[in-house]
Each structure stands twice: as C-alpha cells, then as structure tokens.
Design an enzyme around this catalytic site. Structure first.
Site, PDB file in Angstrom:
ATOM      1  N   ASP A 109       0.884  -1.193  -0.118  1.00 32.42           N
ATOM      2  CA  ASP A 109      -0.076  -0.020   0.032  1.00 32.42           C
ATOM      3  C   ASP A 109       0.787   1.249   0.007  1.00 32.42           C
ATOM      4  O   ASP A 109       1.447   1.685   0.956  1.00 32.42           O
ATOM      5  CB  ASP A 109      -0.876   0.167   1.191  1.00 32.42           C
ATOM      6  CG  ASP A 109      -1.957   1.082   1.104  1.00 32.42           C
ATOM      7  OD1 ASP A 109      -1.749   2.060   0.508  1.00 32.42           O
ATOM      8  OD2 ASP A 109      -3.179   1.047   1.653  1.00 32.42           O
ATOM      9  N   ASP A 301      -1.596   6.379  -7.062  1.00 29.21           N
ATOM     10  CA  ASP A 301      -1.862   5.522  -5.972  1.00 29.21           C
ATOM     11  C   ASP A 301      -1.707   3.999  -6.524  1.00 29.21           C
ATOM     12  O   ASP A 301      -2.605   4.087  -7.729  1.00 29.21           O
ATOM     13  CB  ASP A 301      -3.144   5.797  -5.444  1.00 29.21           C
ATOM     14  CG  ASP A 301      -3.721   4.998  -4.395  1.00 29.21           C
ATOM     15  OD1 ASP A 301      -2.608   4.447  -3.284  1.00 29.21           O
ATOM     16  OD2 ASP A 301      -4.854   4.499  -4.180  1.00 29.21           O
TER      17      ASP A 301
END
Ligand SMILES: *[C@@H]1O[C@H](CO)[C@@H](O)[C@H](O)[C@H]1NC(C)=O
Ligand SMILES: *[C@@H]1O[C@H](CO)[C@@H](O)[C@H](O)[C@H]1NC(C)=O
Ligand SMILES: *[C@@H]1O[C@H](CO)[C@@H](O)[C@H](O)[C@H]1NC(C)=O
Ligand SMILES: *[C@@H]1O[C@H](CO)[C@@H](O)[C@H](O)[C@H]1NC(C)=O
Length: 427
Positions: A109, A301
C-alpha cells in the site's frame, strides 16, 4: 468449506514452487508483486474472468479507497484508528518477519503509513519486542487507553469496510528480498474480524509519513523505490517492487513529486490537462489544481483500481472520448464504467479508439490501449477504464490508479522530488 479452500490456496504456491514461474525466487533483488487474483495469490478472491474481476474490484474497492485517500488529512491526524476506513489489497508481495524468519504474503500500500503483520507465532521470534505506550511512535497510532506509560501500546483499526483488527505496536526483524531491517515497527495483529478483502497476513505501508517503511529505512533505501504493476488482463503475470536507489533506471522521464501538507502520506504530481486523441480536453478551471490548503490535486496510487477525476473534469473527458469513438449503437454502463461500446466490426466502429494522454508537468503519459480500455471477454465490448470520483467523496483529489500504471515502471524518488514513468513489460 471456504476455510479449507483458502488453506489449499495458501499451500499451492509452496507445493508448486519448482513448477510455478510466478513463485520462483527473484535473483535480481527485486520483490515479486502478485495481483490478488493472480493464480499464485493466496488471497484469490474470485475465479472469474479478468473483466468480471475488474468490475467487482472497482465496485468493492474504489469507493472505500477514495474515502480513505480523502480522509488522510492533517485535520484527522491518526494514521491508524478505529474510525478509518482503509483500502483493500490489490497487490501482494512475499516478506518474512522474525528470528527465525516466518514467511508472509503482505499487501502493498503506497498510501498507508502503518504496516501490520499477522502470524500465529510472534512469541516464538527471539527478536520480537512489543512497544510500550511511552514509545514515540505510539501516539501516531491512536492507541487504546494506556493504564501506564509502560503498558503495551495497542490499537484497533477497521479495514476495507468489512474488516477490523486489534494490534499491539511492536518491533521485529523484517526481511525483504535480500535485505534485513532490524527493529522494524508495525502493528502485530492479535485478533481480526476478516472480510473477503482483508490481507490476512498483513500489509506493508509505503506511504511517506513518519511510521512508514520508507521513513523507517532512510539509511538503507533513501526514500527511493520503484514498482512495475502486472497486467490486470491475465492472472499468469507478476510484477516487481525495487527498494532503494540501486538498479533504478538511470534515465527515466519524470515529473515533479509534490508534497501536500494537507495529506502528507500521499505522492502528489502536477496533472495539468488530459488529451483524447489530438484534442486537449477543456476542463473547468482548477479541476486538477494543486492546493496545499485543501489537499486538492492529483495523486499516484497503486491501491485504487481505475483512474478517477473530479466529476466535471471526467464528464468533459468522457464526452470527448465518446464524440471521437462515435459508436453507432451508443454507450452502456457496466458497474463503474459508463462508456462501454460495441467493438463488433459490423457496427462500423473506428478500429482504434483514441489514445488518452495525461499531461503531467514535464511529462506526457500516453496511455497504451490496454491501460485505457477494458475489453469484455464474453462479447465484443470495450469500456473506457476511467471514472469520476464517487459523488459522496468530496475529496477534490484526482487519482492516477493502478490500471493506468500497469506495465510501466513507476519510480518514486522523494529526495530527488520526482516521479518517473517508463513503459516496461513487467509481466
Ligand atoms: C509457533 O511457535 C510455537 C512455540 O515456539 C511452536 O510450538 C509452534 O509449532 C509454532 N507454530 C508454527 C505454525 O510454526
Ligand atoms: C477493540 O477490539 C476488540 C476486539 O478485537 C474489542 O473487544 C474492543 O472492545 C475494541 N476496543 C475499542 C475501544 O473499540
Ligand atoms: C458519427 O457517425 C455518424 C453515422 O453513424 C456520421 O453521420 C457522423 O458524421 C459521425 N460523426 C463523426 C464526428 O465522425
Ligand atoms: C503545475 O504545472 C504548471 C505548468 O507547468 C505550472 O504552471 C504550475 O505552477 C505547476 N504547479 C505546481 C504546484 O507545481
């Protein structure tokens, strides 16, 4: 039954290790990245086609992910707390923790700062050390009430809308590819209510905030990493994560990396406009503007599935795309995609739909067709793989997401303040 299933899938990569190309150990020092639906993934969430899985993943993941990204503001400081909806896993990597090392599959992440790991056996590691409430990192984790400074630092966190866990802040030796990271700080999961999206063995946080892996390894990795995300269109591929400045591409086109104090964990870039074919789309002023006061701007992202634009900008881009495709039979919606059109040749469709280009400061990222369109496996149908940020998320944030990054090397160089992009068939 479901449990048994998971168990078998967990064993599969090990038992097939010698036959299976995607679990063969890396010889380069790169860390192998698996898509969660990869055939080697222990978290495999469906056996559907890549198209159906993308529809599901987009629906399940992205609204919660955008809420999560929007929630990462300094006005709601905690990097982990019971209030947060965190994202869901899309990519996994192998790491090991402790002495002797125990092997784990961790979700990657790049927007999170708080890593958490789960093994049944922390107590058997000779280097495992739980941290007390007085430790400097404890306050970042919004701990449960501490009865004294020496009591253990524990916290509860929700995850992906369907899971939650309790953890004790702790340190142990982390092994990543050939590297050893002593006294790595993470949440040691003590109990979890795990929904389907929960990364059961843990999550490695590659954000840029104070508790992340990068911030803990500045002398080893110097806040530089790159990754290549494997294709969504096959489950047989893997990508790679490369930590540190060594072996990074020497010459790579790049755009400035911006720091937004309003959302200090995220990697911001300066998106200035978007083209469809040769047309530079006219979007409302400030659609992409970077604003350190509101947190507005564009982030890169890997935890969001498809690229999202603020609604008015998305509408303008989509309308231009539709105008150029000029589909005879119009457009239909499927899940998050509102611009799906027939590609049957007898429908007289333009054979090559227009390319979408993201104009970043100093760098034009021309998306290959595989990164801008998703093709149905069942019928001649393609969808524009972009969408508006969900209406309930007043995030004012545009997200360059993983589908648009697949088969590119993305280099994040914090001290050099740049983000590089290069086409690479990483799969
Ligand atoms: C965990 O550690 C305990 C104590 O060292 C040991 O008895 C047990 O076999 C270990 N379990 C696994 C799954 O490694
Ligand atoms: C934290 O989670 C545990 C279960 O994992 C629960 O028993 C406890 O009540 C929670 N505490 C708070 C303050 O939410
Ligand atoms: C779109 O297609 C129609 C026929 O279906 C044609 O008349 C029209 O000129 C086309 N428009 C553009 C912009 O190509
Ligand atoms: C973004 O790029 C544009 C065009 O190069 C420039 O005018 C603007 O100042 C940049 N914004 C930031 C925050 O760097």
């Amino acid at each position: 039954m479901a449990l048994l299933h998971c168990f078998l899938l967990l064993l599969l990569p090990f038992s097939l290790a010698t036959l299976n190309p995607c679990s063969s150990p890396s010889t380069t020092g790169d860390i192998t990245l698996l898509h969660i639906n990869s055939r080697c993934s222990p978290l495999i969430s469906s056996h559907t086609t890549p198209f159906d899985s993308l529809l599901q993943l987009t629906r399940r993941n992205d609204p919660a992910r955008l809420s999560f990204l929007a929630s990462l503001s300094t006005s709601s400081v905690p990097i982990a707390s019971g209030q947060h909806i965190v994202d869901t896993a899309i990519y996994l990597l192998r790491a090991s923790i402790g002495s002797p090392p125990q092997s784990l599959y961790l979700a990657l992440d790049s927007a999170a700062d708080a890593s958490f790991l789960s093994t049944s056996n922390f107590s058997s590691s000779s280097t495992f050390q739980p941290l007390p409430c007085s430790s400097s990192l404890c306050s970042l984790f919004t701990p449960l009430p501490c009865s004294s400074p020496s009591s253990l630092c524990t916290y509860n966190q929700s995850y992906g809308g369907d899971s939650s866990f309790s953890a004790a802040l702790a340190q142990d030796t982390l092994h990543l590819a050939g590297d050893t990271i002593p006294a790595f700080t993470f949440g040691a999961v003590t109990s979890a209510t795990a929904g389907p999206s929960f990364p059961k063995q843990g999550l490695l946080a590659l954000g840029r905030g104070p508790a992340s892996l990068l911030s803990q390894t500045t002398s080893l990795y110097h806040s530089v990493f790159s990754y290549c995300l494997p294709s969504y269109n096959s489950y047989y591929f893997s990508g790679s994560l490369r930590l540190g400045p060594l072996r990074q591409p020497a010459r790579i086109r790049s755009t400035p990396l911006l720091f937004n104090p309003h959302r200090p964990s995220l990697y911001y870039v300066n998106l200035t406009s978007v083209s469809v074919g040769r047309v530079r789309v006219i979007t409302p002023p400030n659609s992409f503007a970077f604003d350190p006061n509101t947190g507005a701007g564009t982030v890169v992202d890997s935890g969001t599935v498809i690229t999202r634009f603020v609604a008015t900008a998305y509408t303008a881009i989509r309308d231009e795309f539709r105008r150029q495709v000029n589909a005879t039979n119009g457009y239909e919606s499927l899940g998050a995609f509102d611009t799906c059109f027939s590609t049957a040749t007898n429908d007289g469709i333009v054979t090559a739909p227009p390319a979408v280009t993201l104009h970043l400061d100093g760098l034009d990222l021309v998306l290959p067709a595989e990164n801008s369109l998703i093709h149905s496996s069942g019928r001649p149908l393609a969808c524009l793989a972009l969408a508006a940020a969900p209406a309930n998320v007043n995030a004012v944030v545009n997200v360059i997401a993983s589908y648009q990054q697949q088969n590119h090397r993305v280099l994040v160089d914090v001290p050099g303040a740049r983000v590089g992009f290069a086409r690479e068939l990483c799969s």
